[in-house]
Structure formats: structure tokens, C-alpha cells
Design an enzyme around this catalytic site. Structure first.
Site, mmCIF file in Angstrom:
data_model
loop_
_atom_site.group_PDB
_atom_site.id
_atom_site.type_symbol
_atom_site.label_atom_id
_atom_site.label_comp_id
_atom_site.label_asym_id
_atom_site.label_seq_id
_atom_site.Cartn_x
_atom_site.Cartn_y
_atom_site.Cartn_z
ATOM 1 N N LYS A 112 2.215 3.049 -2.242
ATOM 2 C CA LYS A 112 1.784 2.774 -0.866
ATOM 3 C C LYS A 112 1.988 3.987 0.036
ATOM 4 O O LYS A 112 1.166 4.259 0.921
ATOM 5 C CB LYS A 112 2.554 1.579 -0.295
ATOM 6 C CG LYS A 112 2.474 0.307 -1.140
ATOM 7 C CD LYS A 112 1.053 -0.090 -1.502
ATOM 8 C CE LYS A 112 1.011 -0.998 -2.724
ATOM 9 N NZ LYS A 112 -0.221 -0.899 -3.503
ATOM 10 N N GLU A 196 7.660 2.447 10.772
ATOM 11 C CA GLU A 196 6.327 2.296 11.375
ATOM 12 C C GLU A 196 6.461 1.519 12.668
ATOM 13 O O GLU A 196 7.376 0.698 12.803
ATOM 14 C CB GLU A 196 5.387 1.491 10.448
ATOM 15 C CG GLU A 196 4.818 2.275 9.297
ATOM 16 C CD GLU A 196 3.843 1.456 8.448
ATOM 17 O OE1 GLU A 196 3.430 0.348 8.871
ATOM 18 O OE2 GLU A 196 3.510 1.926 7.352
ATOM 19 N N HIS A 231 2.807 -13.952 1.768
ATOM 20 C CA HIS A 231 1.961 -12.934 1.144
ATOM 21 C C HIS A 231 1.008 -13.498 0.091
ATOM 22 O O HIS A 231 0.371 -12.737 -0.640
ATOM 23 C CB HIS A 231 2.803 -11.783 0.576
ATOM 24 C CG HIS A 231 3.674 -11.143 1.627
ATOM 25 N ND1 HIS A 231 3.163 -10.379 2.637
ATOM 26 C CD2 HIS A 231 5.007 -11.221 1.851
ATOM 27 C CE1 HIS A 231 4.142 -9.986 3.436
ATOM 28 N NE2 HIS A 231 5.275 -10.492 2.987
ATOM 29 N N ARG A 288 -9.088 -3.028 -7.773
ATOM 30 C CA ARG A 288 -9.486 -4.058 -8.740
ATOM 31 C C ARG A 288 -10.504 -4.985 -8.077
ATOM 32 O O ARG A 288 -10.710 -4.923 -6.866
ATOM 33 C CB ARG A 288 -8.260 -4.880 -9.131
ATOM 34 C CG ARG A 288 -7.626 -5.553 -7.919
ATOM 35 C CD ARG A 288 -6.675 -6.670 -8.232
ATOM 36 N NE ARG A 288 -6.356 -7.408 -7.019
ATOM 37 C CZ ARG A 288 -5.444 -7.076 -6.127
ATOM 38 N NH1 ARG A 288 -4.718 -5.973 -6.293
ATOM 39 N NH2 ARG A 288 -5.251 -7.797 -5.045
HETATM 40 C C1 MV4 Z 1 2.934 -4.371 8.663
HETATM 41 C C2 MV4 Z 1 2.893 -5.462 9.548
HETATM 42 C C3 MV4 Z 1 3.024 -5.193 10.917
HETATM 43 N N1 MV4 Z 1 3.188 -3.916 11.350
HETATM 44 N N2 MV4 Z 1 3.087 -3.116 9.159
HETATM 45 C C4 MV4 Z 1 3.194 -6.879 4.640
HETATM 46 C C5 MV4 Z 1 2.987 -6.467 3.224
HETATM 47 C C6 MV4 Z 1 2.590 -5.043 3.250
HETATM 48 N N3 MV4 Z 1 1.542 -4.792 2.315
HETATM 49 C C7 MV4 Z 1 2.201 -4.740 4.645
HETATM 50 N N4 MV4 Z 1 2.673 -5.831 5.452
HETATM 51 C C8 MV4 Z 1 2.712 -5.764 6.804
HETATM 52 N N5 MV4 Z 1 2.826 -4.527 7.342
HETATM 53 C C9 MV4 Z 1 3.213 -2.921 10.456
HETATM 54 N N6 MV4 Z 1 3.422 -1.684 10.906
HETATM 55 C C10 MV4 Z 1 2.740 -6.748 9.016
HETATM 56 C C11 MV4 Z 1 2.661 -6.902 7.634
HETATM 57 C C12 MV4 Z 1 2.499 -8.244 7.150
HETATM 58 C C13 MV4 Z 1 1.323 -8.656 6.509
HETATM 59 C C14 MV4 Z 1 0.270 -7.800 6.265
HETATM 60 C C15 MV4 Z 1 -0.879 -8.217 5.625
HETATM 61 C C16 MV4 Z 1 -0.985 -9.538 5.215
HETATM 62 C C17 MV4 Z 1 0.027 -10.412 5.432
HETATM 63 C C18 MV4 Z 1 1.207 -9.994 6.080
HETATM 64 C C19 MV4 Z 1 2.234 -10.907 6.311
HETATM 65 C C20 MV4 Z 1 3.374 -10.494 6.927
HETATM 66 C C21 MV4 Z 1 3.509 -9.162 7.342
#
Ligand code: MV4
Length: 506
Positions: A112, A196, A231, A288
């Protein structure tokens, strides 16, 4: 084509192959010997015992099965080995065609933080923050002031939300940093954490891309995936209520730029956070085919799986970006063997009865049938119900109708949960973001039963009453029927008569 997967996605890929005149080889574990994907393929090879670590995850056995059957190509589906760089390489090294992106593109997007660095280098917007691991609480405090609270601490090696900590002010920072480090260390064996800006209440919007081996990279538009829990996505749709044509074009160009930066070929997806002001931030790229690809297929008319095969065969994409825009609205509900009323507890058993919805705009991508055993070896997703409508309101109404028509007996499923979501006014307005479902869950599940459930209960009650009545009239001696003090039989019968009439009226 050998399909290195099981369940609904194996069936989906087999269908695409057969429409293209390509013969198919299924692989299966001992638990899947009687699964639909095995029967629908032209040939099938047993690859091991039920645990996926001894079957669907054993690269050598999959490649051996391809050799043994004379398969020329392998499609990995999603999950299992689909995003393992080493497997994509091993398939290529065995002289087989890999139906997916080059191993190098999987590697470029695999980490990532590496993906974030690649994005920054190519002008793809990411959430403001760092990628370098934080050295100590002092440095973290300075950076937090720079980006502004609330901030989010993320594990460098992370994914899926592990090792993430929201920090709303300087007083909480040191303890949150310690906690994030500990969780990162125990989850990934690496305590590196970076910072972040925390985006509050964003939507999860992703862009489907398709790239051929001749340098054409196209965006197939967005999917809205905000309805998720821990998630795990539950409902996806295309397009998104939060994306208009200019934003779609901007996000599409951005996703195409990210795909080009990774040397991408075949189907892939760029994930973004979209804030309430219409700003979007690249999160990561999924290298994918995704579970939710059908909603894009229904609004673009493009069969993504067929194009995966044609791209791998060296064909050129015949579309121009200007040819592609969403028509109507598509929604997908994931049908899982989980009991939503019981904290989404996994449910197991035999599917005793399965009745599938059909009719205008209804698509069922499933991997089960009456008689299927649902165990705990694999993912609880049994099938996907996908609908198309001329607009979002019609799609929601159609999904509700299709869910009501769907009958799955024998295991608990997410069907009733989805009906409640379709009935929810906030969902109907598209007023959703990534925390919506978890916040809304108590009120979704707390509501009184859906009218359909009451009807079914009325019918069941009627049938039971009928059985009781006929049993009594044929077997019970007359004298035992009326005892003093009991409600008169006539009264009971008229109540049952009423429930029978009421139950059968629907
Ligand atoms: C974030 C965010 C808010 N602000 N980054 C969760 C898993 C990872 N792949 C990235 N994620 C997040 N990053 C910042 N700066 C909120 C999430 C997040 C989220 C993102 C996509 C789909 C579902 C989520 C559920 C909770 C938090």
C-alpha cells in the site's frame, strides 16, 4: 481455460468461457465434489482435501492440473491466489497464459505504501500525509500539526484497517502511536506506522479499468461501495449518486494514470475515498477481477470477464473513452450464509430449498443449488443478486422485489437484512458513507419484521392449524373435544379460518 477458484466466481468465469467457445477445466477440493462449478465445467480435477491451504492455495497442484488436462490458460478469479505475484510468475514460467495483470503490476501495487509513492510520483492525488515511517511521538506531533487533526495512523505493512488509529487531538497522540505500533507488529511483524489526514465520513468509490496490451487504458466508470461492515462490502452500485459526469471523467483519468504508472494490462480497480466536498483520494489498486464487477457490466454493457480473456489473447479494446458512459442503475447484494440478526454469525447446513428470482433486469451469480452443503471451510458468500433499473429508484424497488422472490431454506442468509436496507429511507436517498451501515445497523435490525415475513408466518400458521384440524377430526374421539371452561371450538375455528383467509390473500 483452467479456473483456479470455486463457487459463484468459478461459475461466472465458466459462463464467459463457454460464450466465447473456450473449453473449461474446474478444480475442486473434496468438499466441493458436488458443486455447480464442477458440473458446469467441461472437465474437473480434484486438487486436495477441504482446507484451502491444501487445495485452492496450492499453486503447484493448480499448474499440474492445467498441464494434465492440456489447459492453455489459468483464470484465478478473486481471493485465493489472484493477487500473488509469485503465482502469476509461476503460471507464466510454466508456459501458460495468466488471465490477469503482469506479475510486475501486481508487485507494483502490492504494498500500500509503494502504491502511494507510485501515485504521488505520477500526480495521482492521495490523502495528505507521509509514507515514511514515523520515528517517534515528537515527529508525529509535528506532522499532525502540519496536516491538522483529526489524523489517522496507518501501518506501513497494513491493509484491511489493521493497525489504524484515529487521533482527534495532540493529547491522544502518544498512546495511539504506541497502540498502532503494537497492532502493526502483531499483525504484520513490522511496527512501521505513518500518518495521514483523517477524512471524515468519506464514501468508498472505485473505478474499474480495462487495459489492453497495445497501450489502450480505459475507465469503465465508478462503483459505490460504501455499504460495508468491518471492511466487508455488503452492497455495491453503479453509478454513484455522489459522482456526476465531470467528476466521473476526472476520477476515470486519474485511475487510468495510476494503471499506466503500474504498467497495467487486463482488468483492475482503483479505490478512492470521496469526501463530501467532491474531493477524491487514491487509496490502492486491486489487481484482480472484483466481486462487484457485475454492476459495471450492467450499466456499461461490457462483459468484463470476456474482455479479460480477449485482452490476454492479445486483442485490442475496440472502444474509445467517449463511447463509455453508464446507462441506468445497477445494484448488487451479496447473499452470504450469515445471520445478520445474530451479529452476522456464520451459518452452516444444507440448502434444503432454493428458489431464484428472475424477471426483467434480474441477474443471479451463484455457486449453490438445492442440496448444497454450506460449511466453514470457505468464504460465506454464496451468491450475488444483481439488478438493473432505468434509474436508482427503479433499481432499489426491483432489488426489493427480487429479494422477496428469493427463497433459501436450510441456512440463515443475508436476504432479510438486504430487504431492510432496501426499505431504509437513508439508503433510498443514497445518503451513505463508509460508516453508514455500522451506525444504522441497530435501527435496521430493530425494526419490526418485514411484511413478507409476517405473511409467511401467517401462511405457516394457517397450514399448521389446518394440519391440527384434520388430525383432530380424523383421530380424536368426539368426547375429548369440548371441555367446560375452554373457548368454544367454533370460536377457535373461526379465528383459524380468518388467519387462513388472510394468509392466503397475498
Ligand atoms: C482512510 C480512512 C479515512 N481517512 N484513510 C480502511 C482500509 C484501508 N484500505 C483504508 N481505509 C481507510 N483509510 C484516511 N486518511 C478511512 C478508511 C476506511 C475505509 C476505507 C474504505 C472502505 C471502508 C473503510 C472503512 C473504514 C475506514
Amino acid at each position: 481455460m483452467l479456473i483456479a477458484n470455486r463457487g459463484e466466481i468459478a461459475v461466472r468465469i465458466i459462463r464467459a468461457c463457454h460464450e466465447l467457445g473456450v473449453r473449461t477445466v474446474a478444480v475442486y477440493s473434496e468438499a466441493d465434489a458436488r458443486s455447480p462449478h464442477v458440473r458446469e465445467a467441461d472437465e474437473a480435477v480434484l486438487i486436495g482435501p477441504p482446507p484451502s491451504s491444501e487445495s485452492y492455495l496450492v499453486g503447484d497442484r493448480l499448474i499440474a492440473a492445467a498441464r494434465q488436462t492440456g489447459a492453455e490458460a489459468i483464470h484465478p478469479g478473486y481471493g485465493f491466489l489472484s493477487e500473488r505475484e509469485w503465482f502469476a510468475r509461476a503460471v507464466r514460467d510454466a508456459g501458460l497464459v495468466w488471465i490477469g495483470p503482469p506479475a510486475e503490476a501486481i508487485a507494483a501495487m502490492g504494498s500500500k505504501t509503494a502504491a502511494r509513492t507510485l501515485a504521488v510520483a505520477h500526480g495521482v492525488p492521495v490523502v495528505p500525509g507521509t509514507t515514511e515511517p514515523l520515528s517517534d511521538a515528537g515527529e508525529a506531533a509535528k506532522l499532525a500539526e502540519k496536516f491538522g487533526y483529526p489524523i489517522l495512523l496507518k501501518a506501513s505493512a497494513g491493509g484491511g484497517g489493521k493497525g489504524m488509529r484515529v487521533v482527534s487531538g495532540p493529547k491522544e497522540l502518544a498512546a495511539a502511536l504506541d497502540a498502532a505500533r503494537r497492532e502493526a507488529k502483531s499483525s504484520f511483524g513490522d511496527d512501521a506506522v505513518y500518518i495521514e489526514k483523517f477524512i471524515t465520513r468519506p464514501r468508498h468509490v472505485e473505478i474499474q479499468v480495462l487495459a489492453d496490451s497495445h497501450g489502450t487504458v480505459l475507465s469503465l466508470g465508478e462503483r459505490e461501495c460504501s455499504v460495508q461492515r468491518r471492511h466487508q462490502k455488503m452492497i455495491e452500485e453503479a453509478p454513484s449518486v455522489a459522482v456526476d459526469a465531470p467528476l466521473r471523467a476526472k476520477m476515470g483519468e486519474t485511475a487510468v494514470r495510476a494503471a499506466r504508472a503500474a504498467g497495467y494490462v487486463n482488468a483492475g480497480t482503483c479505490e478512492f475515498l470521496l469526501d463530501d466536498g467532491g474531493k477524491f483520494y487514491f487509496l490502492e489498486m486491486n489487481t484482480r477481477l472484483q466481486v462487484e464487477h457485475p454492476v459495471t457490466e450492467l450499466v456499461t454493457g461490457i462483459d468484463i470477464v470476456q474482455w479479460q480473456l480477449r485482452i490476454a489473447a492479445g486483442e485490442r479494446l475496440p472502444f474509445r473513452q467517449s463511447d463509455i458512459s453508464p446507462r441506468g442503475w445497477a445494484i448488487e447484494c451479496r447473499i452470504t450464509s450469515e445471520d445478520a440478526a445474530n451479529g452476522f454469525l456464520p451459518s452452516t447446513g444444507r440448502i434444503e430449498h432454493l428458489h431464484l428470482p428472475s424477471g426483467p433486469g434480474v441477474r443471479w451469480d451463484g455457486g449453490i443449488e438445492s442440496g448444497s452443503e454450506v460449511g466453514l471451510y470457505y468464504d460465506p458468500m454464496l451468491a450475488k443478486l444483481i439488478v438493473w433499473g432505468a434509474d436508482r429508484e427503479q433499481a432499489v424497488r426491483r432489488m426489493r422485489r427480487a429479494l422477496v422472490d428469493l427463497v433459501i431454506l436450510g441456512v440463515e442468509t443475508s436476504r432479510d437484512f438486504h430487504i431492510r436496507v432496501m426499505d431504509d429511507p437513508e439508503f433510498q436517498r443514497g445518503d451513505i458513507e463508509i460508516q453508514w451501515l455500522e451506525r444504522r445497523l441497530p435501527s435496521l435490525l430493530g425494526k419490526h419484521p418485514a411484511p413478507e415475513l409476517i405473511r409467511v408466518a401467517a401462511i405457516a400458521g394457517t397450514l399448521l392449524a389446518e394440519r391440527e384440524r384434520t388430525a383432530r377430526s380424523t383421530s380424536a374421539p368426539l368426547e375429548s373435544k369440548g371441555k367446560a371452561g375452554e373457548a368454544s371450538l367454533d370460536a377457535v375455528d373461526s379465528w383459524k379460518q380468518f388467519s387462513r383467509v388472510d394468509g392466503l390473500r397475498y
